[in-house]
Scaffold this motif. Structure first.
Motif, PDB file in Angstrom:
ATOM      1  N   PHE A  26       8.757 -24.460  72.840  1.00  0.00           N
ATOM      2  CA  PHE A  26       9.416 -23.160  73.040  1.00  0.00           C
ATOM      3  C   PHE A  26      10.291 -22.769  71.860  1.00  0.00           C
ATOM      4  CE2 PHE A  26       9.272 -23.388  77.989  1.00  0.00           C
ATOM      5  CZ  PHE A  26       7.934 -23.066  77.939  1.00  0.00           C
ATOM      6  N   VAL A  27      10.858 -23.770  71.153  1.00  0.00           N
ATOM      7  CA  VAL A  27      11.667 -23.444  69.977  1.00  0.00           C
ATOM      8  C   VAL A  27      10.788 -22.769  68.924  1.00  0.00           C
ATOM      9  CG1 VAL A  27      13.264 -24.313  68.247  1.00  0.00           C
ATOM     10  CG2 VAL A  27      13.037 -25.508  70.432  1.00  0.00           C
ATOM     11  N   SER A  28       9.645 -23.363  68.657  1.00  0.00           N
ATOM     12  CA  SER A  28       8.728 -22.788  67.672  1.00  0.00           C
ATOM     13  C   SER A  28       8.190 -21.437  68.149  1.00  0.00           C
ATOM     14  CB  SER A  28       7.563 -23.747  67.415  1.00  0.00           C
ATOM     15  OG  SER A  28       8.025 -24.942  66.831  1.00  0.00           O
ATOM     16  N   SER A  29       7.860 -21.348  69.435  1.00  0.00           N
ATOM     17  CA  SER A  29       7.363 -20.072  69.964  1.00  0.00           C
ATOM     18  C   SER A  29       8.389 -18.963  69.760  1.00  0.00           C
ATOM     19  CB  SER A  29       7.049 -20.205  71.460  1.00  0.00           C
ATOM     20  OG  SER A  29       5.975 -21.083  71.682  1.00  0.00           O
ATOM     21  N   TYR A  30       9.662 -19.283  69.989  1.00  0.00           N
ATOM     22  CA  TYR A  30      10.727 -18.297  69.820  1.00  0.00           C
ATOM     23  C   TYR A  30      10.789 -17.797  68.377  1.00  0.00           C
ATOM     24  CZ  TYR A  30      15.477 -16.462  69.302  1.00  0.00           C
ATOM     25  OH  TYR A  30      16.556 -15.672  69.006  1.00  0.00           O
ATOM     26  N   TYR A  31      10.757 -18.735  67.427  1.00  0.00           N
ATOM     27  CA  TYR A  31      10.893 -18.322  66.033  1.00  0.00           C
ATOM     28  C   TYR A  31       9.622 -17.651  65.502  1.00  0.00           C
ATOM     29  CZ  TYR A  31      15.540 -20.166  65.482  1.00  0.00           C
ATOM     30  OH  TYR A  31      16.901 -20.352  65.584  1.00  0.00           O
ATOM     31  N   TRP A  32       8.454 -18.070  65.979  1.00  0.00           N
ATOM     32  CA  TRP A  32       7.237 -17.359  65.558  1.00  0.00           C
ATOM     33  C   TRP A  32       7.228 -15.939  66.112  1.00  0.00           C
ATOM     34  CZ3 TRP A  32       4.923 -18.437  61.468  1.00  0.00           C
ATOM     35  CH2 TRP A  32       4.766 -19.748  61.035  1.00  0.00           C
ATOM     36  N   ASP A  72       9.463 -13.859  63.886  1.00  0.00           N
ATOM     37  CA  ASP A  72       8.809 -13.492  62.632  1.00  0.00           C
ATOM     38  C   ASP A  72       7.727 -12.446  62.861  1.00  0.00           C
ATOM     39  OD1 ASP A  72       9.509 -14.379  60.019  1.00  0.00           O
ATOM     40  OD2 ASP A  72       7.461 -15.057  59.722  1.00  0.00           O
ATOM     41  N   ALA A  73       7.012 -12.557  63.968  1.00  0.00           N
ATOM     42  CA  ALA A  73       5.959 -11.586  64.265  1.00  0.00           C
ATOM     43  C   ALA A  73       6.528 -10.186  64.449  1.00  0.00           C
ATOM     44  CB  ALA A  73       5.204 -12.006  65.530  1.00  0.00           C
ATOM     45  N   LEU A  74       7.708 -10.099  65.027  1.00  0.00           N
ATOM     46  CA  LEU A  74       8.295  -8.790  65.314  1.00  0.00           C
ATOM     47  C   LEU A  74       8.763  -8.064  64.049  1.00  0.00           C
ATOM     48  CD1 LEU A  74      10.311  -9.541  68.580  1.00  0.00           C
ATOM     49  CD2 LEU A  74       8.055  -8.509  68.325  1.00  0.00           C
ATOM     50  N   LYS A  75       8.723  -8.745  62.913  1.00  0.00           N
ATOM     51  CA  LYS A  75       9.043  -8.060  61.655  1.00  0.00           C
ATOM     52  C   LYS A  75       7.960  -7.036  61.299  1.00  0.00           C
ATOM     53  CE  LYS A  75      11.504 -11.979  59.555  1.00  0.00           C
ATOM     54  NZ  LYS A  75      11.437 -12.973  58.439  1.00  0.00           N
ATOM     55  N   THR A  76       6.721  -7.319  61.676  1.00  0.00           N
ATOM     56  CA  THR A  76       5.605  -6.443  61.284  1.00  0.00           C
ATOM     57  C   THR A  76       4.817  -5.897  62.471  1.00  0.00           C
ATOM     58  OG1 THR A  76       4.142  -8.356  61.049  1.00  0.00           O
ATOM     59  CG2 THR A  76       5.311  -7.608  59.070  1.00  0.00           C
ATOM     60  N   GLN A  77       4.989  -6.482  63.653  1.00  0.00           N
ATOM     61  CA  GLN A  77       4.191  -6.085  64.806  1.00  0.00           C
ATOM     62  C   GLN A  77       5.087  -5.646  65.963  1.00  0.00           C
ATOM     63  OE1 GLN A  77       0.900  -5.942  64.358  1.00  0.00           O
ATOM     64  NE2 GLN A  77       1.133  -6.896  62.332  1.00  0.00           N
ATOM     65  N   LYS A  78       4.575  -4.750  66.777  1.00  0.00           N
ATOM     66  CA  LYS A  78       5.274  -4.341  68.005  1.00  0.00           C
ATOM     67  C   LYS A  78       4.273  -4.416  69.161  1.00  0.00           C
ATOM     68  CE  LYS A  78       8.611  -2.885  70.561  1.00  0.00           C
ATOM     69  NZ  LYS A  78       9.137  -1.502  70.540  1.00  0.00           N
ATOM     70  N   TYR A 136       5.575 -21.369  58.090  1.00  0.00           N
ATOM     71  CA  TYR A 136       6.535 -20.283  58.241  1.00  0.00           C
ATOM     72  C   TYR A 136       7.030 -19.828  56.864  1.00  0.00           C
ATOM     73  CZ  TYR A 136       9.855 -17.884  61.396  1.00  0.00           C
ATOM     74  OH  TYR A 136      10.549 -16.964  62.146  1.00  0.00           O
ATOM     75  N   HIS A 137       7.057 -18.524  56.616  1.00  0.00           N
ATOM     76  CA  HIS A 137       7.540 -18.015  55.338  1.00  0.00           C
ATOM     77  C   HIS A 137       9.045 -18.239  55.199  1.00  0.00           C
ATOM     78  CE1 HIS A 137       4.020 -15.094  54.258  1.00  0.00           C
ATOM     79  NE2 HIS A 137       3.633 -16.335  54.415  1.00  0.00           N
ATOM     80  N   ILE A 138       9.469 -18.537  53.977  1.00  0.00           N
ATOM     81  CA  ILE A 138      10.896 -18.755  53.723  1.00  0.00           C
ATOM     82  C   ILE A 138      11.676 -17.472  54.029  1.00  0.00           C
ATOM     83  CG2 ILE A 138      12.606 -19.248  51.956  1.00  0.00           C
ATOM     84  CD1 ILE A 138      11.012 -21.665  52.691  1.00  0.00           C
ATOM     85  N   SER A 139      12.689 -17.603  54.851  1.00  0.00           N
ATOM     86  CA  SER A 139      13.511 -16.470  55.264  1.00  0.00           C
ATOM     87  C   SER A 139      14.723 -17.027  56.007  1.00  0.00           C
ATOM     88  CB  SER A 139      12.718 -15.539  56.196  1.00  0.00           C
ATOM     89  OG  SER A 139      12.442 -16.198  57.424  1.00  0.00           O
ATOM     90  N   PRO A 140      15.712 -16.180  56.312  1.00  0.00           N
ATOM     91  CA  PRO A 140      16.825 -16.667  57.130  1.00  0.00           C
ATOM     92  C   PRO A 140      16.362 -17.227  58.475  1.00  0.00           C
ATOM     93  CG  PRO A 140      17.424 -14.599  56.082  1.00  0.00           C
ATOM     94  CD  PRO A 140      15.966 -14.805  55.794  1.00  0.00           C
ATOM     95  N   ASN A 141      15.313 -16.620  59.043  1.00  0.00           N
ATOM     96  CA  ASN A 141      14.772 -17.147  60.299  1.00  0.00           C
ATOM     97  C   ASN A 141      14.262 -18.573  60.119  1.00  0.00           C
ATOM     98  OD1 ASN A 141      15.286 -14.918  61.850  1.00  0.00           O
ATOM     99  ND2 ASN A 141      13.231 -14.072  61.676  1.00  0.00           N
ATOM    100  N   TYR A 142      13.616 -18.821  58.979  1.00  0.00           N
ATOM    101  CA  TYR A 142      13.077 -20.157  58.730  1.00  0.00           C
ATOM    102  C   TYR A 142      14.197 -21.189  58.621  1.00  0.00           C
ATOM    103  CZ  TYR A 142      10.683 -24.051  56.490  1.00  0.00           C
ATOM    104  OH  TYR A 142      10.189 -25.294  56.191  1.00  0.00           O
ATOM    105  N   VAL A 189      14.589 -24.415  61.122  1.00  0.00           N
ATOM    106  CA  VAL A 189      14.685 -25.808  60.695  1.00  0.00           C
ATOM    107  C   VAL A 189      15.948 -26.441  61.260  1.00  0.00           C
ATOM    108  CG1 VAL A 189      14.992 -27.316  58.697  1.00  0.00           C
ATOM    109  CG2 VAL A 189      13.285 -25.492  58.623  1.00  0.00           C
ATOM    110  N   ARG A 190      17.050 -25.711  61.245  1.00  0.00           N
ATOM    111  CA  ARG A 190      18.312 -26.231  61.776  1.00  0.00           C
ATOM    112  C   ARG A 190      18.183 -26.534  63.266  1.00  0.00           C
ATOM    113  NH1 ARG A 190      22.890 -25.969  58.904  1.00  0.00           N
ATOM    114  NH2 ARG A 190      24.086 -25.964  60.818  1.00  0.00           N
ATOM    115  N   ASP A 191      17.505 -25.666  64.005  1.00  0.00           N
ATOM    116  CA  ASP A 191      17.392 -25.854  65.456  1.00  0.00           C
ATOM    117  C   ASP A 191      16.391 -26.944  65.828  1.00  0.00           C
ATOM    118  OD1 ASP A 191      19.275 -24.021  66.390  1.00  0.00           O
ATOM    119  OD2 ASP A 191      17.897 -22.342  66.158  1.00  0.00           O
ATOM    120  N   ILE A 192      15.334 -27.078  65.040  1.00  0.00           N
ATOM    121  CA  ILE A 192      14.326 -28.083  65.373  1.00  0.00           C
ATOM    122  C   ILE A 192      14.768 -29.477  64.962  1.00  0.00           C
ATOM    123  CG2 ILE A 192      12.005 -28.898  64.763  1.00  0.00           C
ATOM    124  CD1 ILE A 192      11.066 -26.053  64.794  1.00  0.00           C
ATOM    125  N   ILE A 193      15.290 -29.593  63.751  1.00  0.00           N
ATOM    126  CA  ILE A 193      15.682 -30.902  63.249  1.00  0.00           C
ATOM    127  C   ILE A 193      17.170 -31.095  63.501  1.00  0.00           C
ATOM    128  CG2 ILE A 193      15.625 -32.453  61.262  1.00  0.00           C
ATOM    129  CD1 ILE A 193      13.471 -30.640  60.100  1.00  0.00           C
TER     130      ILE A 193
END
Length: 496
Positions: free
Chosen positions: A96-102, A105-111, A140-146, A150-154
């Protein structure tokens, strides 16, 4: 004068330094593209990588989850039946952590109008295999979200990764942020496709068309009927599930939860019952396909790859049910005929070719393959006779006549290349060698005394020494999809 020369020298040096760094960055960027982590859900690239190549605002329905998700959703069926542009942004071991962050990232370009989240990871968090961690994080592309991902997963305190396994320690966070320390050793695994880039037509489905269990699954691990009690989720799972709910609400997106068909334990059932209660409280639909197995006629003997994943047959049933649910409950627009969605048309054609490839590989009938060659487009068929090849049949002469192959077959044999139902090249020579590149495919034909060898893209395709050999190259999939021989001495029996 000296000042001018000094200035020119300084400018030249600056230009040289800037040029050097630009070239270095371009080279490093290209090297990174080649070495970057490529692995995943049934193919060499994952759907999260190809997702970055989509045009903006083209996805109607986004699917998130682990392998249970991408095996269950066939985006080409949603398109063919309803004109729905679905995309499965799922990957092995996606919690679910990865699903949340993906999703972020998807919402940057898709609705998307609707997001479907698969519930297998409601049962636990983290990654049981190091590869699953890499698959979910590194593309995952480098960004503040990334960085935040990483902080939340590791993070040992969050429990969102199985630290006790010793796979990843918190101090390794910098390696993930930089990526290079992890991926630089991939030079040992480099393949041709590393240099070609991802296939944009890969939209997430990967369950094998030919995948079939040799023994039936059981719906529950103890063999009994599903248990009716419930049990709350662990704190971390519920936390991230609720964050996904909040994110979709904030973006005015309808969220649906679903559980793919699979074998479930007593504990799984209890947690899914709790998920059902949570979904009802939030006003979110929850499609539990374990509970709906009889309604969908999901067959435990025919529809599974293994106890946790459906095959193409099972995925078709799940996808069809979700398609009906979408049309009945949401105002889904039919995009068929809209050029903006040509990618889904191409994806549908690709999946059709994959299914046709399976049927060709499974066929043992010379008649079937020749019938297919008579009308199939986007294929190259190479038919050759070898040694003592000729036997009288009731149908062979008639079928070959469709291609314009007449007495030459009976009188001396040869080699014929057939495309779009017509012979485009032929030879009756008993000895010779030929090389050609129709549509970029390398074909090498060798013949000596009426016996030969056929190579397509360096792959040998000759199966019998006395009979008929056929090689089928798919121009859309860009690979040989069938090599088969028919032995004359046994009445053209199939040899693969």
């Amino acid at each position: 004068m000296e000042n001018k020369l000094e200035k020119k020298t300084i400018v030249k040096r600056c230009v040289g330094i800037i040029t050097f760094w630009l070239i270095l960055l371009l080279v490093l960027g290209r090297v990174y593209d080649v070495l970057s982590w490529k692995d995943g859900s049934g193919d060499y690239y994952t759907s999260v990588e190809t997702f970055y190549g989509l045009d903006e605002d083209v996805v109607d329905v986004l699917f998130l989850g682990s392998s249970h998700c991408y095996c269950s959703i066939i985006s080409s069926r949603l398109w063919d039946d309803y004109g729905i542009a679905g995309y499965s942004l799922s990957i092995s071991g996606q919690d679910f952590v990865s699903s949340y962050y993906w999703l972020k990232d998807a919402l940057k370009t898709q609705k998307p109008k609707v997001v479907f989240l698969e519930m297998y990871y409601a049962g636990f968090n983290g990654y049981a295999a190091e590869g699953n961690l890499y698959r979910n994080v590194l593309p995952y592309h480098i960004s503040p979200n990334y960085v935040q991902m990483v902080r939340d997963i590791i993070d040992d305190k969050s429990g969102s990764i199985q630290i006790e396994s010793g796979m990843v320690e918190e101090e390794d966070r910098s390696s993930f942020l930089a990526k290079w320390p992890i991926i630089h050793t991939r030079y040992r695994e480099i393949q041709y496709q590393d240099f070609m880039g991802p296939d944009i037509l890969y939209m997430g489905f990967s369950a094998l068309i030919d995948g079939m269990r040799h023994s039936p699954i059981t719906w529950t691990t103890d063999g009994n009927e599903p248990y009716e009690g419930d049990e709350t989720l662990e704190i971390e799972e519920e936390k991230w599930l609720r964050k996904i709910i909040e994110l979709t609400k904030a973006n005015e997106i309808d969220l649906c939860l679903f559980l793919a068909p699979m074998t479930v334990s007593r504990e799984d059932q209890m947690r899914m019952n709790y998920v059902g209660e949570l979904a009802e409280e939030e006003g979110i639909p929850f499609l539990n396909f374990v509970d709906l197995r009889d309604e969908l006629k999901i067959d435990p003997e025919q529809d599974f790859l293994d106890g946790g994943h459906v095959n193409y047959k099972g995925g078709s049933k799940v996808t069809d049910a979700i398609g009906r649910f979408l049309v009945q409950n949401f105002n889904m627009e039919d995009h068929r005929g809209d050029k903006k969605y040509d990618l889904w048309v191409q994806n549908s054609a690709t999946r059709e070719h994959e299914f046709n490839a399976f049927k060709l590989q499974e066929s043992t009938e010379l008649r079937y393959i020749l019938d297919y060659a008579a009308y199939a487009a986007d294929y190259t068929f190479i038919l050759s006779t070898e040694g003592d090849y000729f036997r009288e049949t009731d149908y062979l002469a008639d079928q070959l006549m469709l291609f314009g192959i007449k007495e030459e077959f009976e009188e001396g044999g040869g080699i014929w290349i057939i495309e779009n139902g017509k012979v485009t090249w032929r030879t009756n020579a008993e000895t010779g060698d030929w090389y050609m590149e129709p549509d970029g495919v390398d074909i090498v034909l060798l013949r000596s005394g009426g016996t030969g060898r056929t190579f397509v893209n360096q792959q040998e395709c000759t199966k019998v020494s006395d009979g008929i050999n056929i090689a089928v190259y798919d121009k859309l999939l860009k690979r040989v999809v069938c090599t088969v021989g028919f032995a004359a001495e046994d009445g053209y029996t199939c040899v693969k």
